[in-house]
Design a protein around this motif. Sequence first.
Motif, short mmCIF file in Angstrom:
data_model
loop_
_atom_site.label_atom_id
_atom_site.label_comp_id
_atom_site.label_asym_id
_atom_site.label_seq_id
_atom_site.Cartn_x
_atom_site.Cartn_y
_atom_site.Cartn_z
N SER D 3 0.85 -1.18 0.00
CA SER D 3 0.00 0.00 0.00
C SER D 3 0.89 1.24 0.00
O SER D 3 1.69 1.45 0.91
CB SER D 3 -0.89 -0.01 1.25
OG SER D 3 -1.95 0.89 1.07
N LYS D 6 -0.96 7.63 -0.46
CA LYS D 6 -1.49 8.48 -1.55
C LYS D 6 -2.94 8.19 -1.87
O LYS D 6 -3.36 8.25 -3.02
CB LYS D 6 -0.67 8.27 -2.83
CG LYS D 6 0.72 8.83 -2.74
CD LYS D 6 1.02 9.64 -3.96
CE LYS D 6 2.45 10.17 -3.89
NZ LYS D 6 2.68 11.19 -4.90
N GLY D 7 -3.68 7.81 -0.90
CA GLY D 7 -5.11 7.56 -1.17
C GLY D 7 -5.37 6.22 -1.83
O GLY D 7 -6.50 5.85 -2.08
N SER D 8 -4.33 5.50 -2.12
CA SER D 8 -4.54 4.19 -2.74
C SER D 8 -4.91 3.18 -1.65
O SER D 8 -5.01 3.52 -0.47
CB SER D 8 -3.27 3.77 -3.46
OG SER D 8 -3.33 2.41 -3.79
N HIS D 11 -10.72 0.50 0.39
CA HIS D 11 -11.43 1.00 1.55
C HIS D 11 -11.79 -0.17 2.42
O HIS D 11 -12.90 -0.66 2.39
CB HIS D 11 -12.71 1.72 1.13
CG HIS D 11 -12.46 2.99 0.43
ND1 HIS D 11 -13.40 3.97 0.32
CD2 HIS D 11 -11.34 3.47 -0.18
CE1 HIS D 11 -12.89 4.99 -0.37
NE2 HIS D 11 -11.66 4.70 -0.68
N ASP D 80 -12.50 -4.26 -4.79
CA ASP D 80 -11.59 -3.20 -4.34
C ASP D 80 -10.21 -3.79 -4.07
O ASP D 80 -9.18 -3.27 -4.49
CB ASP D 80 -12.17 -2.55 -3.08
CG ASP D 80 -11.59 -1.18 -2.82
OD1 ASP D 80 -10.51 -0.88 -3.36
OD2 ASP D 80 -12.20 -0.40 -2.07
N SER D 84 -6.99 -2.49 -6.12
CA SER D 84 -5.98 -1.71 -5.41
C SER D 84 -4.63 -2.43 -5.44
O SER D 84 -3.58 -1.81 -5.57
CB SER D 84 -6.42 -1.45 -3.98
OG SER D 84 -6.45 -2.65 -3.26
N ARG D 141 -16.17 5.02 -3.30
CA ARG D 141 -15.04 4.28 -2.76
C ARG D 141 -13.96 4.02 -3.80
O ARG D 141 -12.84 3.67 -3.46
CB ARG D 141 -15.50 2.98 -2.15
CG ARG D 141 -15.79 1.87 -3.14
CD ARG D 141 -16.17 0.59 -2.43
NE ARG D 141 -15.10 0.10 -1.58
CZ ARG D 141 -15.28 -0.81 -0.63
NH1 ARG D 141 -16.48 -1.29 -0.41
NH2 ARG D 141 -14.27 -1.25 0.08
N ASP D 143 -13.03 6.31 -6.07
CA ASP D 143 -12.45 7.57 -6.53
C ASP D 143 -10.93 7.53 -6.54
O ASP D 143 -10.28 8.12 -7.39
CB ASP D 143 -12.90 8.72 -5.62
CG ASP D 143 -14.34 9.14 -5.88
OD1 ASP D 143 -14.90 8.64 -6.88
OD2 ASP D 143 -14.89 9.95 -5.12
N TYR D 144 -10.38 6.81 -5.59
CA TYR D 144 -8.91 6.78 -5.51
C TYR D 144 -8.28 6.20 -6.77
O TYR D 144 -7.16 6.53 -7.11
CB TYR D 144 -8.47 6.00 -4.26
CG TYR D 144 -8.58 4.49 -4.37
CD1 TYR D 144 -7.50 3.72 -4.78
CD2 TYR D 144 -9.76 3.83 -4.04
CE1 TYR D 144 -7.58 2.34 -4.85
CE2 TYR D 144 -9.86 2.47 -4.13
CZ TYR D 144 -8.76 1.72 -4.52
OH TYR D 144 -8.86 0.36 -4.61
N ARG D 147 -8.06 8.99 -9.29
CA ARG D 147 -6.96 9.90 -8.93
C ARG D 147 -5.60 9.29 -9.29
O ARG D 147 -4.71 9.97 -9.79
CB ARG D 147 -7.02 10.23 -7.44
CG ARG D 147 -8.12 11.26 -7.10
CD ARG D 147 -7.92 11.86 -5.72
NE ARG D 147 -7.91 10.83 -4.68
CZ ARG D 147 -9.02 10.39 -4.06
NH1 ARG D 147 -10.21 10.89 -4.38
NH2 ARG D 147 -8.93 9.46 -3.13
N ALA D 148 -5.46 8.00 -9.05
CA ALA D 148 -4.19 7.34 -9.38
C ALA D 148 -3.93 7.42 -10.89
O ALA D 148 -2.80 7.64 -11.34
CB ALA D 148 -4.24 5.88 -8.93
#
Lengths: 221, 221, 221, 221
Positions: D3, D6-8, D11, D80, D84, D141, D143-144, D147-148
């Motif tokens: 992990s 950076k928001g990655s 969730h 998720d 991720s 959930r 959104d990250y 952004r990535a």
Amino acid sequence: MVSTGKGSGPHRDGSGASGGGRRRGSVLASERREHLVRLAAELFAEKGYQATTVRNIADEAGILSGSLYHHFDSKESIVDEILSSFFDELNAANKAVLERGGDPRTVLAELVRNCFRTLVPHRAAVMVMQNDWNYLRRFDRFDYLARAEEETERLWVGQIERGQGTGLFRDDIDARLTYRMIRDTIWVAVRWFQPAGRLDAEGVADHYIAVLFDGISTGPR
Amino acid sequence: MVSTGKGSGPHRDGSGASGGGRRRGSVLASERREHLVRLAAELFAEKGYQATTVRNIADEAGILSGSLYHHFDSKESIVDEILSSFFDELNAANKAVLERGGDPRTVLAELVRNCFRTLVPHRAAVMVMQNDWNYLRRFDRFDYLARAEEETERLWVGQIERGQGTGLFRDDIDARLTYRMIRDTIWVAVRWFQPAGRLDAEGVADHYIAVLFDGISTGPR
Amino acid sequence: MVSTGKGSGPHRDGSGASGGGRRRGSVLASERREHLVRLAAELFAEKGYQATTVRNIADEAGILSGSLYHHFDSKESIVDEILSSFFDELNAANKAVLERGGDPRTVLAELVRNCFRTLVPHRAAVMVMQNDWNYLRRFDRFDYLARAEEETERLWVGQIERGQGTGLFRDDIDARLTYRMIRDTIWVAVRWFQPAGRLDAEGVADHYIAVLFDGISTGPR
Amino acid sequence: MVSTGKGSGPHRDGSGASGGGRRRGSVLASERREHLVRLAAELFAEKGYQATTVRNIADEAGILSGSLYHHFDSKESIVDEILSSFFDELNAANKAVLERGGDPRTVLAELVRNCFRTLVPHRAAVMVMQNDWNYLRRFDRFDYLARAEEETERLWVGQIERGQGTGLFRDDIDARLTYRMIRDTIWVAVRWFQPAGRLDAEGVADHYIAVLFDGISTGPR
DNA sequence: CATGAATGAGGCTTCATTCAT
DNA sequence: AATGAATGAAGCCTCATTCAT
């Protein structure tokens, strides 16, 4: 239920999902399932298969309609279970009569008694066959019922013809036509027959056998 | 249609709306209407009342389903027309037999013949009664059919009991039970009877009368 | 829609019911239908086929969901209409290019331009193919789309190999692999391409053709 | 899973509930959990996220669907985890390339190789991104992930523009447009790429890099 | 008299999720 | 950590019927 093989038996739904090692669980599950089948059977008998909604059944059971699909995978599979159980029992009983043997008159009388005896515990199934078969027959999954009936016809007609051969039965009647009249008269009785009434299953069977063999007239034939 | 009064006849709905002042027009309309009824009857007989959609009927007639409502104001009124026409004819024939009189055996035989004779031109109606009555009976508009049947039962039972009184018929059978068996056996025959087959209506009637009066056995009773 | 035969074209639903002699009626009907298809297409493109409910479509049209079934006989048939119309147009355009002939570089450039030109009016169809094909391919009715794609692959690969044969294209690339890269790059552009943006369809096509033929590097190869 | 902050990272929901104080237990639990994620990933890749039911996943694992909720608190949390983990690995690899430095051509080539290398172990994740992102993006959930992707775009576009600045890359192409074409072409290859086929990940990467830099034409630019 | 479009109620079924055992 | 039963919301589709044209 006595599943006699021979292509009979309902198209049971993927019970594979529910594993199989546990004891109490599956017994309870099966009890719940049978309870739901009985509720559905009564509704089908009373209102007809098409007019009975899955909601009606679920309401009767006090659950939501979607919950029924935990136990069955379709409305059809419920009625399938009802009908196959009836046919299995009847076929088994008929087979037993044939194995006991006897002269055609005795065999025929026993076959008639089988029907009336099976009619009582399977009232709903017979009702469905009388009222809804014309609808259900369109589904491939019920082909096995039509085949079972054909086999039964051969069995009865065989006995009638044997009786004609030995001179026990009149020669001037048509065996197949006669079988159908007997069959229909018996099963259609489900529409009015009440075991708790003046005559029970054996009583009605005897009455019917009497008329069948000797007619309603008095005096010489 | 021969409307015999006595509460029979379909509950025709607001025919005042379309039955304006035209004469020739209404004859044509009536022909068209009867044609549509016949198409519907065949579908009802084949697929059942509930399973037959108004679109099925319209398709068969080559029109759109909405257009049917220029001729009938509901699906129920179509089947009503089919059934009432059948009952009217049968009741009229039965009445004629009663008026001709005769000993119970003769009367009963004629009543049986009436049924088989009516069955042929009203095959669809009988089919509907056999398969869909359990559904249709819930509608008030068809109460008149139940009442007609009750009247018919009184008529038959009366003849059977008269026969028992004069010693013509066995005393050890139940008149009402016997009537129901006779009735059911006759009408249910619609499921397999084919007038073009080996036996026509009269033939089947004779066969049935023979078995009914004298049974299928040979020798002394 | 230009239906090019070849097994393409949606499984159109029993339009037989709606007769065929009238003029204005069927034109209007077809307009209404196309309007609904367009509404559905936009929803499918935006939310995906599965996530778009028939209620969503009906709401957009200001009618009830059941009313959609007056025009289509299933949700599948709507998307079928969208996709087949796209494939029909693209296939027709490709055929025209092939018939005009020319060296492989010219033909390939025209095929690329065909794609970007078709993408604009059929944005929704391309979106569905990108996002929902993995779902839709499971239905037999869409087999014809897989077959159409195979044919297109043969067409493109044929041109690439011809170019390699005449020395126009590099020999060290794999024709099939290259085709797939080209194809995917083009169609996936539907996810971000906006005709109203800085580059229109021709602009993006030219950009893409430039990179495809000569790479992004400067200087000698 | 790496992990990267950076928001990655998925969730993860209330893992406090099941992540009590056990040590060996949680390792086993984690193995079980990863096994389930792998099963789910394969189904998502094959049938799509929406079309895969939690029962499908449970069936594959030989348990009942309700039991999945001891490991995950929703279907979303499973996908998720899949996505991720993929993004984490890719981002880490990209960062390493950037840190190694080099001229834009070398860096771009390495970024391309990163993609194809990551594609193989994360085939399912890439498949889901290609087929189901249009659906999943509606949930906060995820959104990250958007952004990535934006961050990655900046990274690539930066390298392309740097190359244009130093005269390595053509000046007449649009950096952002070109990035998107490269990106899409690479990832969409998951639909047909088979590592066991004629070309492995490195081979396809080299093929792609060759076409990307120098085009498919021969001769002078 | 028919069409074409729509309504509105309802039907069967699916599915993620919850929870007592 | 799993089962078995149920929930509740929603999905696609059907069908008798109405009505403006």
